[in-house]
Design a protein around this motif. Structure first.
Motif, PDB file in Angstrom:
ATOM      1  N   GLU A  31       0.838  -1.208   0.000  1.00 35.25           N
ATOM      2  CA  GLU A  31       0.000   0.000   0.000  1.00 35.25           C
ATOM      3  C   GLU A  31       0.873   1.259   0.000  1.00 35.25           C
ATOM      4  O   GLU A  31       0.571   2.232  -0.698  1.00 35.25           O
ATOM      5  N   GLU A  32       1.949   1.245   0.778  1.00 38.66           N
ATOM      6  CA  GLU A  32       2.837   2.407   0.846  1.00 38.66           C
ATOM      7  C   GLU A  32       3.558   2.619  -0.480  1.00 38.66           C
ATOM      8  O   GLU A  32       3.758   3.747  -0.917  1.00 38.66           O
ATOM      9  N   LEU A  33       3.938   1.524  -1.128  1.00 38.53           N
ATOM     10  CA  LEU A  33       4.666   1.615  -2.386  1.00 38.53           C
ATOM     11  C   LEU A  33       3.808   2.240  -3.482  1.00 38.53           C
ATOM     12  O   LEU A  33       4.303   2.974  -4.338  1.00 38.53           O
ATOM     13  N   GLU A  34       2.511   1.966  -3.447  1.00 34.47           N
ATOM     14  CA  GLU A  34       1.604   2.462  -4.481  1.00 34.47           C
ATOM     15  C   GLU A  34       1.598   3.977  -4.578  1.00 34.47           C
ATOM     16  O   GLU A  34       1.451   4.543  -5.656  1.00 34.47           O
ATOM     17  N   CYS A  35       1.729   4.656  -3.445  1.00 28.67           N
ATOM     18  CA  CYS A  35       1.705   6.122  -3.478  1.00 28.67           C
ATOM     19  C   CYS A  35       3.081   6.737  -3.251  1.00 28.67           C
ATOM     20  O   CYS A  35       3.227   7.966  -3.292  1.00 28.67           O
ATOM     21  N   ALA A  36       4.111   5.913  -3.019  1.00 33.15           N
ATOM     22  CA  ALA A  36       5.440   6.435  -2.674  1.00 33.15           C
ATOM     23  C   ALA A  36       6.068   7.251  -3.799  1.00 33.15           C
ATOM     24  O   ALA A  36       6.645   8.314  -3.553  1.00 33.15           O
ATOM     25  N   PHE A  37       5.966   6.776  -5.030  1.00 25.83           N
ATOM     26  CA  PHE A  37       6.572   7.516  -6.144  1.00 25.83           C
ATOM     27  C   PHE A  37       5.906   8.876  -6.326  1.00 25.83           C
ATOM     28  O   PHE A  37       6.580   9.884  -6.564  1.00 25.83           O
ATOM     29  N   ASP A  38       4.573   8.901  -6.206  1.00 25.19           N
ATOM     30  CA  ASP A  38       3.869  10.185  -6.311  1.00 25.19           C
ATOM     31  C   ASP A  38       4.282  11.120  -5.192  1.00 25.19           C
ATOM     32  O   ASP A  38       4.500  12.318  -5.412  1.00 25.19           O
ATOM     33  N   ASP A  39       4.398  10.588  -3.974  1.00 28.58           N
ATOM     34  CA  ASP A  39       4.816  11.411  -2.838  1.00 28.58           C
ATOM     35  C   ASP A  39       6.193  12.022  -3.074  1.00 28.58           C
ATOM     36  O   ASP A  39       6.433  13.202  -2.792  1.00 28.58           O
ATOM     37  N   ILE A  40       7.119  11.208  -3.598  1.00 24.81           N
ATOM     38  CA  ILE A  40       8.482  11.677  -3.844  1.00 24.81           C
ATOM     39  C   ILE A  40       8.507  12.755  -4.931  1.00 24.81           C
ATOM     40  O   ILE A  40       9.137  13.811  -4.775  1.00 24.81           O
TER      41      ILE A  40
END
Length: 508
Positions: A123-132
């Motif tokens: 779940e964290e990986l799914e939004c991690a790139f967008d967050d970065i």
């Protein structure tokens, strides 16, 4: 991507020495020039274990004035860090204007080391790139220079370097079991790195791949990249300043003057109205008020305890007119709560250190850890309210802030935070009555200043700013609640009921 890189690049010590001497002089000058122009610089080093990140950082900083930079080695998060939104620990380390920060590993841990170590969830990986990407764009839009290096070596070379380190007692400690595990699963780690590079190589923060098999070649390429990027940035700012007639001379040196014009949005004939439709006649009988207040305070005490037990972070924002009752509502909200589980953050004008950073920097340092409640008496919305109306930032800056704030609040929501934003609304006549009452009350006269009276002159401009703020920043994960505040008692009950209902829904 990485598989196609030619890793046979080499330079002799003799070839590299002359180049590095010249680059070092240039880099030393560029540090001083960037300090003069108040340019913050962040340099990120990522790459394979034993690829030489620490060595390259050490070589890069040799020409620099040590008073102007900081180096951070990012390890696994601590128990305290894991209880806060992921980006908080990086925001606090960002450089002020005119300074340099170097990261030996960075916010990319989440999609690299932590991912291969099974710390990062799906779940964290799914939004991690967008967050970065959002994080880096937020910074570069505000004027920060971000330079990212990825150091690449082969599996065979990595294993050889690990073995060399392990042969000596002085260096064996640097090789961890997870390093050897990554070498064993090199192909899998290579694929993760490829995915990371493809998803985060942007125009505003591009990656530079460093062929790190040869020390001299890697050192020269890194220094050339840093020098070129800083020269490019200084030239760009000089051209912008000349176009705006903002270049002055001190002796033989050209100095770019940063300005923040007092720009007010032109009044549009057609716009969305929010506050105009609020019914301020709403009231509650004193008898009913006391009963409801007691029940709600008791309920909130239980919900606060449950919130702490379940490790749910909660953020409550209070904005609104001067004398609208923010302090009174906060006081009733917290009266029965365990003081160890909440913090009230009164936000005033930023100080010198805070102005030297991105405007959101000071708020990232106050976000609650899991299980805690953070209350803001005024907040980051000052950017699109007082700073907009009073001309403390440019029109481009406050218009950009809506998107930046939404992304920040989404990051907090993804962390699991409950976010509620209150606007306490009163009419102009009620505000005047309260101002006069404060002036005649010795215990409250300190609350009223000349600035409060002066702000009334811009009432209509603040209404326009607030209306646009509601439309552009009220989201499903961080909604705005307009509180009818001409009746203080009604306003307090509505605030407490709203918080109680939101927590009940989230915790059920």
């Amino acid at each position: 991507m990485l598989e196609k890189i030619d890793l046979d690049k080499k330079l002799s010590k003799k070839e590299s020495k002359a180049v590095i001497e010249e680059l070092s002089k240039r880099l030393s000058y560029l540090q001083r020039a960037c300090k003069t122009e108040q340019i913050p610089i962040t340099i990120v080093f990522e790459g394979f274990g034993a690829s030489g990140k620490g060595t390259m950082i050490n070589q890069l900083i040799q020409p620099l004035d040590p008073r102007g930079f900081m180096v951070y080695s990012i390890q696994r998060h601590t128990a305290e860090e894991v209880r806060r939104p992921y980006l908080c620990r990086f925001f606090s380390k960002l450089p002020a204007k005119g300074r340099i920060t170097l990261f030996d590993r960075s916010w990319y841990r989440r999609v690299l080391n932590d991912r291969i170590d099974k710390i990062t969830t799906k779940e964290e990986l799914e939004c991690a790139f967008d967050d970065i990407n959002n994080f880096e764009k937020l910074l570069t839009d505000d004027g920060m220079v971000i330079i990212k290096f990825f150091l690449y070596i082969t599996k065979k070379e990595q294993k050889k370097r690990f073995e060399k380190l392990m042969k000596s007692k002085e260096t064996a400690w640097r090789v961890k079991a997870r390093d050897l595990r990554q070498n064993k699963h090199y192909k899998e780690y290579l694929e993760m790195n490829n995915e990371m590079l493809e998803n985060t190589d942007t125009m505003y923060a591009p990656w530079s791949i460093i062929e790190a098999m040869d020390f001299q070649y890697a050192q020269v390429k890194i220094m050339k990249n840093v020098v070129a990027r800083l020269e490019e940035e200084l030239l760009k700012r000089k051209e912008i300043a000349k176009a705006q007639n903002q270049v002055t001379r001190i002796g033989n040196t050209e100095v770019v003057k940063a300005t923040y014009p007092n720009e007010v949005e032109s009044i549009e004939e057609v716009r969305t109205h929010v506050l105009e439709g609020i019914d301020l006649s709403k009231d509650i009988r004193k008898k009913d008020y006391k009963k409801k207040l007691q029940k709600l305070e008791e309920k909130l005490a239980l919900l606060h305890s449950d919130m702490r037990r379940k490790k749910v972070p909660v953020i409550l924002v209070f904005e609104g007119w001067d004398a609208a009752g923010k302090g009174g509502a906060i006081k009733r909200l917290t009266r029965n709560l365990d003081p160890r589980g909440y913090e009230v953050n009164p936000i005033s004008a930023p100080g010198d250190i805070e102005r030297a950073h991105h405007y959101l920097w000071r708020f990232y340092n106050t976000f609650p850890r899991a299980g805690h409640l953070a209350i803001y008496d005024r907040s980051w919305y000052g950017r699109v309210l007082v700073e907009r109306v009073e001309g403390f930032c440019s029109e481009e800056e406050w218009k950009r802030a809506y998107h930046e704030i939404n992304e920040m609040e989404e990051h907090l929501s993804n962390f699991g935070a409950v976010i509620i934003k209150f606007w306490l609304h009163i009419d102009k006549e009620e505000q005047e009555r309260r101002f006069k009452a404060r002036q005649t009350n010795p215990e409250k006269s300190w609350k009223i200043t000349k600035e409060d009276w002066r702000n009334r002159e811009k009432w209509d401009e603040y209404v326009r700013a607030a209306d646009e703020m509601f439309v552009k920043t009220s989201t499903t994960y961080a909604p705005w609640v307009v509180v009818e505040g001409n009746s203080k008692e009604y306003a307090r009950i509505k605030v407490l009921e709203t918080v109680a209902e939101a927590l009940e829904k989230y915790l059920s």
